[in-house]
Design a protein around this motif. Structure first.
Motif, PDB file in Angstrom:
ATOM      1  N   GLU A  75      -8.036  18.109 -24.736  1.00  0.00           N
ATOM      2  CA  GLU A  75      -7.852  16.781 -24.160  1.00  0.00           C
ATOM      3  C   GLU A  75      -8.469  15.698 -25.035  1.00  0.00           C
ATOM      4  O   GLU A  75      -8.319  14.512 -24.750  1.00  0.00           O
ATOM      5  CB  GLU A  75      -8.489  16.717 -22.765  1.00  0.00           C
ATOM      6  CG  GLU A  75      -7.838  17.664 -21.758  1.00  0.00           C
ATOM      7  CD  GLU A  75      -8.499  17.588 -20.391  1.00  0.00           C
ATOM      8  OE1 GLU A  75      -9.445  16.777 -20.225  1.00  0.00           O
ATOM      9  OE2 GLU A  75      -8.067  18.322 -19.480  1.00  0.00           O
ATOM     10  N   ARG A  76      -9.162  16.094 -26.100  1.00  0.00           N
ATOM     11  CA  ARG A  76      -9.855  15.128 -26.965  1.00  0.00           C
ATOM     12  C   ARG A  76      -9.541  15.437 -28.425  1.00  0.00           C
ATOM     13  O   ARG A  76      -9.454  16.600 -28.820  1.00  0.00           O
ATOM     14  CB  ARG A  76     -11.369  15.194 -26.721  1.00  0.00           C
ATOM     15  CG  ARG A  76     -11.758  14.991 -25.264  1.00  0.00           C
ATOM     16  CD  ARG A  76     -13.211  15.364 -25.029  1.00  0.00           C
ATOM     17  NE  ARG A  76     -14.115  14.394 -25.623  1.00  0.00           N
ATOM     18  CZ  ARG A  76     -15.343  14.669 -26.030  1.00  0.00           C
ATOM     19  NH1 ARG A  76     -15.803  15.912 -25.962  1.00  0.00           N
ATOM     20  NH2 ARG A  76     -16.104  13.724 -26.531  1.00  0.00           N
ATOM     21  N   TRP A  77      -9.397  14.354 -29.230  1.00  0.00           N
ATOM     22  CA  TRP A  77      -9.113  14.517 -30.649  1.00  0.00           C
ATOM     23  C   TRP A  77      -9.823  13.415 -31.449  1.00  0.00           C
ATOM     24  O   TRP A  77      -9.979  12.290 -31.003  1.00  0.00           O
ATOM     25  CB  TRP A  77      -7.610  14.514 -30.910  1.00  0.00           C
ATOM     26  CG  TRP A  77      -6.843  13.434 -30.199  1.00  0.00           C
ATOM     27  CD1 TRP A  77      -6.560  12.185 -30.637  1.00  0.00           C
ATOM     28  CD2 TRP A  77      -6.254  13.541 -28.874  1.00  0.00           C
ATOM     29  NE1 TRP A  77      -5.837  11.492 -29.704  1.00  0.00           N
ATOM     30  CE2 TRP A  77      -5.634  12.288 -28.628  1.00  0.00           C
ATOM     31  CE3 TRP A  77      -6.181  14.564 -27.929  1.00  0.00           C
ATOM     32  CZ2 TRP A  77      -4.952  12.035 -27.427  1.00  0.00           C
ATOM     33  CZ3 TRP A  77      -5.517  14.297 -26.738  1.00  0.00           C
ATOM     34  CH2 TRP A  77      -4.901  13.060 -26.494  1.00  0.00           C
ATOM     35  N   ARG A  78     -10.237  13.787 -32.654  1.00  0.00           N
ATOM     36  CA  ARG A  78     -11.090  12.931 -33.480  1.00  0.00           C
ATOM     37  C   ARG A  78     -10.393  12.561 -34.790  1.00  0.00           C
ATOM     38  O   ARG A  78      -9.695  13.371 -35.399  1.00  0.00           O
ATOM     39  CB  ARG A  78     -12.396  13.658 -33.804  1.00  0.00           C
ATOM     40  CG  ARG A  78     -13.323  12.909 -34.745  1.00  0.00           C
ATOM     41  CD  ARG A  78     -14.455  13.774 -35.257  1.00  0.00           C
ATOM     42  NE  ARG A  78     -15.376  14.179 -34.200  1.00  0.00           N
ATOM     43  CZ  ARG A  78     -15.516  15.422 -33.754  1.00  0.00           C
ATOM     44  NH1 ARG A  78     -14.773  16.407 -34.288  1.00  0.00           N
ATOM     45  NH2 ARG A  78     -16.376  15.722 -32.801  1.00  0.00           N
ATOM     46  N   ILE A  87     -13.110   9.248 -31.183  1.00  0.00           N
ATOM     47  CA  ILE A  87     -12.556  10.327 -30.372  1.00  0.00           C
ATOM     48  C   ILE A  87     -11.679   9.724 -29.290  1.00  0.00           C
ATOM     49  O   ILE A  87     -12.125   8.868 -28.510  1.00  0.00           O
ATOM     50  CB  ILE A  87     -13.669  11.186 -29.740  1.00  0.00           C
ATOM     51  CG1 ILE A  87     -14.456  11.922 -30.836  1.00  0.00           C
ATOM     52  CG2 ILE A  87     -13.063  12.198 -28.766  1.00  0.00           C
ATOM     53  CD1 ILE A  87     -15.602  12.759 -30.313  1.00  0.00           C
ATOM     54  N   SER A  88     -10.422  10.132 -29.259  1.00  0.00           N
ATOM     55  CA  SER A  88      -9.489   9.722 -28.209  1.00  0.00           C
ATOM     56  C   SER A  88      -9.420  10.817 -27.154  1.00  0.00           C
ATOM     57  O   SER A  88      -9.707  11.986 -27.434  1.00  0.00           O
ATOM     58  CB  SER A  88      -8.090   9.495 -28.791  1.00  0.00           C
ATOM     59  OG  SER A  88      -8.108   8.509 -29.802  1.00  0.00           O
ATOM     60  N   GLU A  89      -9.003  10.437 -25.952  1.00  0.00           N
ATOM     61  CA  GLU A  89      -8.986  11.405 -24.851  1.00  0.00           C
ATOM     62  C   GLU A  89      -7.862  11.078 -23.890  1.00  0.00           C
ATOM     63  O   GLU A  89      -7.605   9.901 -23.576  1.00  0.00           O
ATOM     64  CB  GLU A  89     -10.325  11.378 -24.111  1.00  0.00           C
ATOM     65  CG  GLU A  89     -10.422  12.369 -22.967  1.00  0.00           C
ATOM     66  CD  GLU A  89     -11.824  12.406 -22.355  1.00  0.00           C
ATOM     67  OE1 GLU A  89     -12.017  13.156 -21.385  1.00  0.00           O
ATOM     68  OE2 GLU A  89     -12.707  11.689 -22.859  1.00  0.00           O
ATOM     69  N   VAL A 182     -12.968  19.518 -28.936  1.00  0.00           N
ATOM     70  CA  VAL A 182     -12.458  18.387 -29.714  1.00  0.00           C
ATOM     71  C   VAL A 182     -11.724  18.881 -30.958  1.00  0.00           C
ATOM     72  O   VAL A 182     -12.283  19.643 -31.759  1.00  0.00           O
ATOM     73  CB  VAL A 182     -13.596  17.432 -30.148  1.00  0.00           C
ATOM     74  CG1 VAL A 182     -13.024  16.232 -30.905  1.00  0.00           C
ATOM     75  CG2 VAL A 182     -14.406  16.967 -28.944  1.00  0.00           C
TER      76      VAL A 182
END
Length: 400
Positions: A75-78, A87-89, A182
């Motif tokens: 659910e999260r990416w950097r 970090i987006s979510e 992440v």
């Protein structure tokens, strides 16, 4: 020399990689739940077996036929660049990993249940002749007469094409090293000349991950160069002294700002499909979700042809079942962005960081997944340096 056997098919799928198998699986699944006979289909590929040789990831904005092959979700990416990180979510637009081994098996299981789709491994199409009534496909073992063919085979990429090229190592470690919650989409490294370099990390667990060194450039590196980059990143950036390589993979994806169109001659009995058939999003290299959409659309269009005509479609009707090309606005945005990457690669890290930090995650995911609406495009445009991209748009228009 073996004696040739002549076999008739309505449709041939040349190449049984990700796109070819997806199309075959969709046709097989449709044939099982439909009371109407769908095209008798042959799928031809030179490989003799399948193994987990690839990793495909995408944001899950819609269901596909291959849900059982999804093995990881985040659910999260950097994105990290120039000493900054964001970090987006989004809990409802998860970034997912498709295990290629499970994908291949899912497709083969569906094909095995169909009487109308036949998979022929260990055969290479060596000759294609377009006759007045049928195509003739020749392999070392068989001669196939088909009404229509979809060609998914790899082919030469023009030398002036920007390439996304990468090498990945799936590794395990003896101590906790990775944050399994992440994904690192882009960890940019210093680069020189017309080259963009970053690392991509998929954490399967605290001690298990896929680590890829990725470049956007027009020239490839040596195998030793890629290996040195990964080793340096693992030791200097992740602080590892020991690791075990479980599996390796590599790939090259064209990022053409003016993609060559698929064969559009309405009289042609063979069309491009897959990597060279409008599947790849040039600005990012994403192709998995579009391949599933294309396969589903072709299968659905064929079913409509059968139901409307209640008979075997002609090759013209098979051609008419081809999915619609990608959205023209999306293609234009891709072209302008690739033009920017070619001309100003040194600014790529700051621009990608700006996109992920300034654009709402849902809007950006829709943009990257070719599902953007006017509001999404406006958000993306607002996040980018206006003067820079107006100049790139003008230059892109001149290069058309």
């Amino acid at each position: 020399m073996p004696a040739f056997l002549e076999t008739d098919y309505d449709l041939a799928i040349i190449g049984a990689g990700m796109s070819g198998l997806s199309l075959a699986a969709h046709l097989s699944e449709a044939a099982q739940r439909s009371s109407t006979a769908l095209p008798k289909t042959i799928v031809i590929d030179p490989r003799t077996d399948y193994s987990a040789d690839k990793t495909w990831c995408y944001w899950q904005t819609e269901p596909t036929l291959f849900e059982p092959a999804i093995k990881n979700r985040w659910e999260r990416w950097r994105v990290s660049a120039n000493g900054a990180s964001h970090i987006s979510e989004h809990p409802h637009m998860q970034y997912v990993r498709v295990d290629s081994g499970a994908y291949y098996q899912t497709a083969r299981d569906l094909i095995a249940q169909s009487e109308q789709v036949h998979l022929r491994l260990g055969q290479t199409v060596q000759r294609v002749r377009d006759g007045s009534n049928q195509l003739s496909l020749g392999t070392s073992e068989q001669q196939y007469a088909v009404d229509f063919a979809l060609d998914t085979r790899p082919r030469a990429i023009p030398t002036d094409t920007l390439l996304q090229h990468f090498v990945g190592w799936e590794i395990t470690t003896e101590s906790d090293c990775f944050d399994p919650g992440v994904v690192t989409l882009m960890d940019f490294m210093p680069s020189h000349g017309y080259d963009i370099h970053f690392f991509y990390v998929l954490p399967y667990g605290p001690r298990h991950a896929l680590v890829e060194t990725t470049h956007f450039s027009m020239s490839l590196k040596t195998p030793e160069h890629y290996a040195h980059e990964i080793e340096t990143y693992l030791s200097r950036n992740l602080g590892l002294t020991r690791w075990q390589v479980v599996r390796r993979e590599q790939g090259i994806i064209p990022m053409a700002k003016h993609p060559r169109p698929a064969r559009t001659d309405p009289a042609s009995r063979i069309r491009n499909f897959g990597l060279h058939g409008d599947t790849v999003k040039p600005s990012s290299g994403y192709c998995y979700l579009q391949a599933q959409r294309q396969a589903a659309a072709f299968s659905a269009n064929l079913q409509n042809e059968y139901w409307m005509h209640n008979s075997k479609p002609s090759h013209g009707q098979l051609a008419a079942a081809m999915p619609q090309p990608r959205n023209a606005i999306a293609r234009w945005f891709d072209g302008v962005f690739v033009n920017f990457l070619e001309r100003q690669p040194q600014r790529a890290p700051e621009i990608f960081l700006a996109l992920f930090s300034r654009v709402d995650p849902a809007c950006l995911v829709r943009f990257l997944s070719d599902q953007a609406g006017p509001h999404d495009y406006l958000q993306v445009m607002t996040a980018l340096p206006k003067t820079t991209f107006l100049r790139e748009a003008a230059d892109y228009a001149r290069s058309a």
